[in-house]
Design a protein around this motif. Structure first.
Motif, PDB file in Angstrom:
ATOM      1  N   ALA A  53      27.214 -13.099  69.299  1.00  0.00           N
ATOM      2  CA  ALA A  53      28.151 -13.684  70.270  1.00  0.00           C
ATOM      3  C   ALA A  53      28.306 -15.178  70.003  1.00  0.00           C
ATOM      4  N   GLN A  54      27.205 -15.847  69.714  1.00  0.00           N
ATOM      5  CA  GLN A  54      27.295 -17.292  69.454  1.00  0.00           C
ATOM      6  C   GLN A  54      28.050 -17.569  68.162  1.00  0.00           C
ATOM      7  N   SER A  55      27.822 -16.731  67.133  1.00  0.00           N
ATOM      8  CA  SER A  55      28.553 -16.914  65.869  1.00  0.00           C
ATOM      9  C   SER A  55      30.051 -16.795  66.101  1.00  0.00           C
ATOM     10  N   ALA A  56      30.440 -15.808  66.905  1.00  0.00           N
ATOM     11  CA  ALA A  56      31.868 -15.593  67.150  1.00  0.00           C
ATOM     12  C   ALA A  56      32.473 -16.797  67.864  1.00  0.00           C
ATOM     13  N   LEU A  57      31.711 -17.413  68.759  1.00  0.00           N
ATOM     14  CA  LEU A  57      32.240 -18.554  69.507  1.00  0.00           C
ATOM     15  C   LEU A  57      32.319 -19.829  68.672  1.00  0.00           C
ATOM     16  N   ILE A  58      31.540 -19.863  67.595  1.00  0.00           N
ATOM     17  CA  ILE A  58      31.532 -21.057  66.746  1.00  0.00           C
ATOM     18  C   ILE A  58      32.601 -20.976  65.652  1.00  0.00           C
ATOM     19  N   ALA A  59      33.094 -19.780  65.395  1.00  0.00           N
ATOM     20  CA  ALA A  59      34.036 -19.582  64.277  1.00  0.00           C
ATOM     21  C   ALA A  59      35.260 -20.494  64.421  1.00  0.00           C
ATOM     22  N   PRO A  60      35.882 -20.838  63.281  1.00  0.00           N
ATOM     23  CA  PRO A  60      37.048 -21.716  63.355  1.00  0.00           C
ATOM     24  C   PRO A  60      38.297 -20.959  63.820  1.00  0.00           C
ATOM     25  N   GLY A  61      39.351 -21.694  64.065  1.00  0.00           N
ATOM     26  CA  GLY A  61      40.628 -21.059  64.381  1.00  0.00           C
ATOM     27  C   GLY A  61      41.059 -21.315  65.814  1.00  0.00           C
ATOM     28  N   SER A  62      42.402 -21.324  66.007  1.00  0.00           N
ATOM     29  CA  SER A  62      42.922 -21.650  67.338  1.00  0.00           C
ATOM     30  C   SER A  62      42.689 -20.501  68.316  1.00  0.00           C
ATOM     31  N   ASP A  63      42.616 -19.235  67.803  1.00  0.00           N
ATOM     32  CA  ASP A  63      42.343 -18.125  68.724  1.00  0.00           C
ATOM     33  C   ASP A  63      40.950 -18.276  69.326  1.00  0.00           C
ATOM     34  N   VAL A  64      39.991 -18.696  68.488  1.00  0.00           N
ATOM     35  CA  VAL A  64      38.626 -18.912  69.005  1.00  0.00           C
ATOM     36  C   VAL A  64      38.640 -20.094  69.973  1.00  0.00           C
ATOM     37  N   THR A  65      39.450 -21.085  69.680  1.00  0.00           N
ATOM     38  CA  THR A  65      39.556 -22.226  70.600  1.00  0.00           C
ATOM     39  C   THR A  65      40.039 -21.738  71.972  1.00  0.00           C
ATOM     40  N   GLY A  66      40.991 -20.804  71.970  1.00  0.00           N
ATOM     41  CA  GLY A  66      41.482 -20.234  73.241  1.00  0.00           C
ATOM     42  C   GLY A  66      40.361 -19.508  73.971  1.00  0.00           C
ATOM     43  N   LEU A  67      39.609 -18.707  73.223  1.00  0.00           N
ATOM     44  CA  LEU A  67      38.482 -17.977  73.821  1.00  0.00           C
ATOM     45  C   LEU A  67      37.491 -18.961  74.435  1.00  0.00           C
ATOM     46  N   ARG A  68      37.259 -20.041  73.725  1.00  0.00           N
ATOM     47  CA  ARG A  68      36.297 -21.042  74.212  1.00  0.00           C
ATOM     48  C   ARG A  68      36.787 -21.717  75.489  1.00  0.00           C
ATOM     49  N   GLU A  69      38.101 -21.870  75.616  1.00  0.00           N
ATOM     50  CA  GLU A  69      38.594 -22.488  76.849  1.00  0.00           C
ATOM     51  C   GLU A  69      38.326 -21.588  78.042  1.00  0.00           C
ATOM     52  N   VAL A  70      38.537 -20.288  77.830  1.00  0.00           N
ATOM     53  CA  VAL A  70      38.242 -19.340  78.920  1.00  0.00           C
ATOM     54  C   VAL A  70      36.742 -19.387  79.251  1.00  0.00           C
ATOM     55  N   PHE A  71      35.941 -19.411  78.207  1.00  0.00           N
ATOM     56  CA  PHE A  71      34.484 -19.461  78.388  1.00  0.00           C
ATOM     57  C   PHE A  71      34.069 -20.713  79.158  1.00  0.00           C
TER      58      PHE A  71
END
Ligand SMILES: Cc1cc2nc3c(=O)[nH]c(=O)nc-3n(C[C@H](O)[C@H](O)[C@H](O)COP(=O)(O)OP(=O)(O)OC[C@H]3O[C@@H](n4cnc5c(N)ncnc54)[C@H](O)[C@@H]3O)c2cc1C
Length: 528
Positions: free
Chosen positions: A362-380
């Motif tokens: 789960a932590q690896s997925a949140l650290i991955a690059p990309g704007s989609d991950v950035t979106g996920l991180r904002e929700v988080f």
């Protein structure tokens, strides 16, 4: 001659197991293929519940160099390079002990030798076979090859475990080949280090907090100023072009430039090495198909590995495997184990490993690059303002959400969990619960009015130490602790009734094999 236990591998987990077996009265032989402890820099420290486990054995003092008990981090931490405000929590489960793996191995080896463990360095396990009574091991030692018969063999021989392979145990999982982690001990400009927070203030980018992963849309960056060592700078990138060239500081500088978008002048470190300068590409996340095969057991990296980019340190898992297996195996060898005790090793530790893999992935997925991950991180980020979410994630990363099945219905909430430390008053003076567990014996802690449990003859057994004390908090009023620090039974009643005493007796039988009223005198441990 048959040895009781042979441990293949004298890394941290094998040595910890050796200490645990010795405390329980079994003297194992450790076979370690390296003549000297490895100089390879691996762990920079311990994170999570394992720090409390080491405190139970007095090893926290040795590793931290401080007589004080471990204190949790109750400030700022990170999950997937996202801020976790631990000050929202009443009891933070996040403990950290920044000690390099070489020192951990040194301390555990010293302790094992003190406890009488035989460590054969330069001895490699190269073959094994089992029959009904024992395991026969082929060993290559310095200038000789020999055979050793042992009742049990434990493979603590790391991720490429020979024991696991020779036992035909598969190691299913995934290999990531997209990630490259570069790390080096370096010098950084002294004026960039904030004396108040320890953060690295990178001009043109901003502050990077020490020890905590920092994510940008192009990768990960971390700055770890370990005490007594030059700072360790690391980057994580995805899909970086492959290279066969030896790793260099220039390669790290270029990587930092890609990740942070600015230049960071990284100079060679001062002082004697060995210094880290490495590139790791890819990583494995795997859990052994079985942790046991007849008389063979696997612990630590031999049983599970995971790509550590997202955190989830391996030693939190492996050292606790050792502490879980040690007392159970010793009870079997002494002939006092109840049926099924040894089977619980795999059941309990597999679920802990699965949980830790979940954490790492789960932590690896949140650290991955990309704007989609950035979106996920904002929700988080929005979710992380909620105290209960922070508690869950903190418990997950510390491995504090592990609850073993004790088979008891309507059990006290502490049952199956690692015991909280408690300040206790005894006739011999104040003591912490963690200080009562140094000898790794089952412990019945009686905090009830008039020491009602200690006065119950049916509960007095050679197998279980009884300590009576007063607690400064009202509940729990009694705890039955397994040697690994997990609560086998607990009560909140000032004076447990006969039904509760019956469930306590059942827990003693289930875990320690004591049956019926004692025919020998119980031990009341003197508190010195
Ligand atoms: C770069 C890096 C950074 C890490 N950082 C952290 C961290 O910060 N925190 C953390 O908790 N974890 C960290 N880890 C993970 C941690 O290092 C491992 O989980 C840990 O080393 C596992 O210990 P072990 O005793 O199971 O295996 P190992 O440390 O691999 O030890 C196995 C031992 O067995 C010996 N051996 C192997 N085969 C044989 C044989 N056939 N016969 C006899 N002996 C044998 C080896 O020589 C070795 O000494 C990191 C790992 C890496 C690679």
């Amino acid at each position: 001659m048959i040895t009781d236990v042979v441990i293949a591998g004298g890394g941290p987990n094998g040595l910890m197991l050796a200490c645990e077996l010795s405390l329980a009265g079994v003297r194992p032989v450790v076979l370690e293929r390296l003549v000297e402890p490895s100089e390879e820099p691996k762990a920079n420290g311990l994170l999570g519940q394992v720090v409390k486990v080491l405190d139970h054995r007095g090893l926290h003092e040795r590793l931290s160099g401080s007589p004080h008990p471990p204190r949790p981090n109750s400030g700022y931490f990170m999950f997937g390079a996202m801020g976790l405000d631990l000050s929202l929590l009443r009891d933070s489960p996040v403990y950290a002990l920044p000690v390099p793996q070489r020192r951990i191995v040194q301390v555990l080896q010293e302790r094992a030798v003190e406890l009488g463990v035989e460590i054969r360095r330069g001895h490699e396990v190269v073959g094994l076979s089992q029959d009904d009574d024992a395991v026969t091991i082929d060993v290559t030692g310095p200038g000789e090859a020999y055979r050793l018969r042992t009742r049990y063999l434990v493979g603590a021989d790391g991720a490429h475990s020979t024991t696991r392979k020779l036992s035909g145990i598969a190691f299913p999982g995934v290999t990531y080949d997209r990630m490259t982690v570069r790390s080096a001990h370096t010098r950084v400009p002294a004026e960039w280090v904030d004396p108040a927070t320890g953060a690295l203030n990178v001009p043109g980018h901003g502050a990077v907090l020490p020890f905590l992963p920092h994510r940008t849309e192009h990768g990960g960056f971390s700055y770890a100023p370990l005490p007594g060592h030059p700072p360790l700078i690391s980057t994580t990138e995805w899909d970086a072009p492959a290279t066969d060239a030896p790793m260099s500081l220039e390669e790290l500088r270029e990587s930092v430039r890609r990740v942070l978008g600015v230049d960071v002048p990284l100079d060679p470190p001062d002082g004697a090495g060995p210094h880290v300068l490495r590139r790791l590409t890819g990583g494995n996340t795997r859990i052994a198909e079985r942790f046991t095969d007849g008389r063979v057991f696997l612990i630590g990296d031999a049983a599970h590995v995971y790509a550590a980019t997202g955190g989830g340190p391996g030693l939190n898992l492996g050292l606790q495997d050792a502490v879980n297996l040690g007392w159970k195996l010793a009870a079997v060898i002494r002939g006092s184990a109840p049926p099924g005790l040894l089977d619980s090793y795999e059941t309990e530790r597999r679920s802990a490993a699965e949980r830790m893999v979940l954490n790492a992935q789960a932590q690896s997925a949140l650290i991955a690059p990309g704007s989609d991950v950035t979106g996920l991180r904002e929700v988080f980020t929005e979710l992380l303002s909620d105290r209960s979410t922070v508690q869950r994630l903190a418990d997950l990363l510390a491995g504090a959400d592990v609850r073993y099945d004790t088979g008891e219905h309507e059990a006290h909430p502490l049952t199956g969990r690692f015991a909280p430390d408690m300040d206790l008053d005894t006739p011999a003076g104040p003591v912490r619960l963690a200080e009562l567990t140094r000898n790794a014996r089952p412990l019945l802690l009686d905090l009830t009015e008039e020491a009602s449990l200690a006065e119950t003859p049916a509960l007095r057994h050679d197998q279980v130490d009884i300590v009576t004390a007063r607690s400064r908090i009202p509940a729990p009023t009694a705890l039955l602790l397994r040697p690994d620090g997990y609560v086998a039974w607990a009560s909140a009643s000032p004076r447990p009734d006969p039904k509760e005493i019956e469930t306590l007796g059942a827990a003693m039988r289930r875990w320690f094999g004591v049956s019926g009223p004692a025919h020998t005198r119980g031990r009341e441990r003197p508190l010195t």
